[in-house]
Design an enzyme around this catalytic site. Sequence first.
Site, mmCIF file in Angstrom:
data_model
loop_
_atom_site.group_PDB
_atom_site.id
_atom_site.type_symbol
_atom_site.label_atom_id
_atom_site.label_comp_id
_atom_site.label_asym_id
_atom_site.label_seq_id
_atom_site.Cartn_x
_atom_site.Cartn_y
_atom_site.Cartn_z
ATOM 1 N N ARG A 138 -3.489 -9.898 5.096
ATOM 2 C CA ARG A 138 -3.879 -9.981 3.681
ATOM 3 C C ARG A 138 -2.697 -9.496 2.856
ATOM 4 O O ARG A 138 -2.327 -8.325 2.951
ATOM 5 C CB ARG A 138 -5.125 -9.108 3.466
ATOM 6 C CG ARG A 138 -5.671 -9.107 2.044
ATOM 7 C CD ARG A 138 -6.881 -8.165 1.957
ATOM 8 N NE ARG A 138 -7.425 -8.111 0.623
ATOM 9 C CZ ARG A 138 -6.944 -7.322 -0.349
ATOM 10 N NH1 ARG A 138 -5.916 -6.520 -0.110
ATOM 11 N NH2 ARG A 138 -7.493 -7.340 -1.541
ATOM 12 N N LYS A 143 0.812 -1.219 0.000
ATOM 13 C CA LYS A 143 0.000 0.000 0.000
ATOM 14 C C LYS A 143 0.845 1.267 0.000
ATOM 15 O O LYS A 143 2.036 1.249 0.288
ATOM 16 C CB LYS A 143 -0.965 -0.023 1.193
ATOM 17 C CG LYS A 143 -2.139 -0.970 0.919
ATOM 18 C CD LYS A 143 -3.217 -0.885 1.950
ATOM 19 C CE LYS A 143 -4.362 -1.832 1.539
ATOM 20 N NZ LYS A 143 -5.383 -1.948 2.578
HETATM 21 C C1 YH5 Z 1 -7.782 -4.314 3.419
HETATM 22 O O1 YH5 Z 1 -6.913 -3.599 3.924
HETATM 23 N N1 YH5 Z 1 -7.488 -3.693 0.967
HETATM 24 S S1 YH5 Z 1 -7.905 -3.548 -1.719
HETATM 25 C C2 YH5 Z 1 -3.249 0.140 -2.645
HETATM 26 C C3 YH5 Z 1 -2.048 -0.391 -3.060
HETATM 27 C C4 YH5 Z 1 -1.843 -1.741 -2.994
HETATM 28 C C5 YH5 Z 1 -2.863 -2.567 -2.526
HETATM 29 C C6 YH5 Z 1 -1.249 1.707 -3.845
HETATM 30 N N2 YH5 Z 1 -9.124 -4.981 0.223
HETATM 31 C C7 YH5 Z 1 -8.044 -4.341 2.026
HETATM 32 O O2 YH5 Z 1 -4.955 -4.095 -1.380
HETATM 33 N N3 YH5 Z 1 -9.806 -5.945 2.357
HETATM 34 C C8 YH5 Z 1 -8.166 -4.094 -0.099
HETATM 35 O O3 YH5 Z 1 -1.027 0.374 -3.565
HETATM 36 C C9 YH5 Z 1 -9.053 -5.156 1.552
HETATM 37 N N4 YH5 Z 1 -8.563 -5.120 4.191
HETATM 38 C C10 YH5 Z 1 -9.549 -5.913 3.679
HETATM 39 N N5 YH5 Z 1 -10.261 -6.661 4.523
HETATM 40 C C11 YH5 Z 1 -6.567 -2.360 -1.570
HETATM 41 C C12 YH5 Z 1 -5.190 -2.932 -1.670
HETATM 42 C C13 YH5 Z 1 -4.087 -2.037 -2.136
HETATM 43 C C14 YH5 Z 1 -4.264 -0.684 -2.185
#
Ligand code: YH5
Length: 259
Positions: A238, A204
């Site tokens: 996750r 993230k």
């Molecule tokens: C979460 O924290 N996050 S989708 C931005 C990124 C990389 C990855 C800019 N679904 C979560 O993974 N479900 C997502 O780089 C989730 N908890 C739960 N339960 C976002 C994501 C991501 C966002």
Amino acid sequence: MGVLNVTPDSFSDGGRWIEPAAALEHAYAMVEAGAALIDIGGESTRPGAAEVSEAEELRRVIPLVEHLSAGLAVPVSVDTSKPAVMRAAIAAGAGLINDVRALRACGALEVVADSQAAVCLMHMQGEPRTMQQAPAYADVVAEVREFLLARAAACLAAGIGSQRIVLDPGFGFGKTLTHNLSLLRHLDALTGGQWPVLVGLSRKSMIGAVLDLPLERRVTGSVAAALLAAAAGARIVRVHDVRETVEALGILRAVRAAP
Ligand code: YH5
């Protein structure tokens, strides 16, 4: 929990698993690498992302849930906020509904209550399209905790058993870097209660911001963050990089087993 994105515009995989055969192969590889759960997502929640129609989400996700829940040795989780997708996913064998909107959509509580599936209730301030514009809290740790406890109470009142509920502070969802770091520093405020906690920190922006690194160089920071969360009591992490994270967690497990 290994992440399987089936969105063409996903943050960090860039839609690499949109091809069903590639998605299946990636899911099997994550289990081989030590994943205990696979989270399938067909709705991009990236800041500013376009909303996905119900029909499109069903088309992307349900065939994969059918294959993977029958073929994998681990439970399948489905990342969705739509009651119709939840219902179809549970019918196709999903064991966990992972909802970034914490079952606030009309009818969502009832769909999960009418099933045996577990649910992850995540905190988000605002909506994906605008949530990063001006996140604001008087006390982020207390507000996230209170929101999640209220959603857990709503689940209990709807008839979802306490053994089926998981909470998630929602790193990056309507939070500044400082909010995210405070939540991680004080994660014990959440893990110290009655509910198991899931965290998603993998790749993230907060990792990128702290280390000043682009997406493709965030593995080490993500593993470090997952390990800190697990050490603070998170029960599920996750992640995209399953093998690396499982190795780090092996060290935590060994240290915790020492006399
Ligand atoms: C979460 O924290 N996050 S989708 C931005 C990124 C990389 C990855 C800019 N679904 C979560 O993974 N479900 C997502 O780089 C989730 N908890 C739960 N339960 C976002 C994501 C991501 C966002």
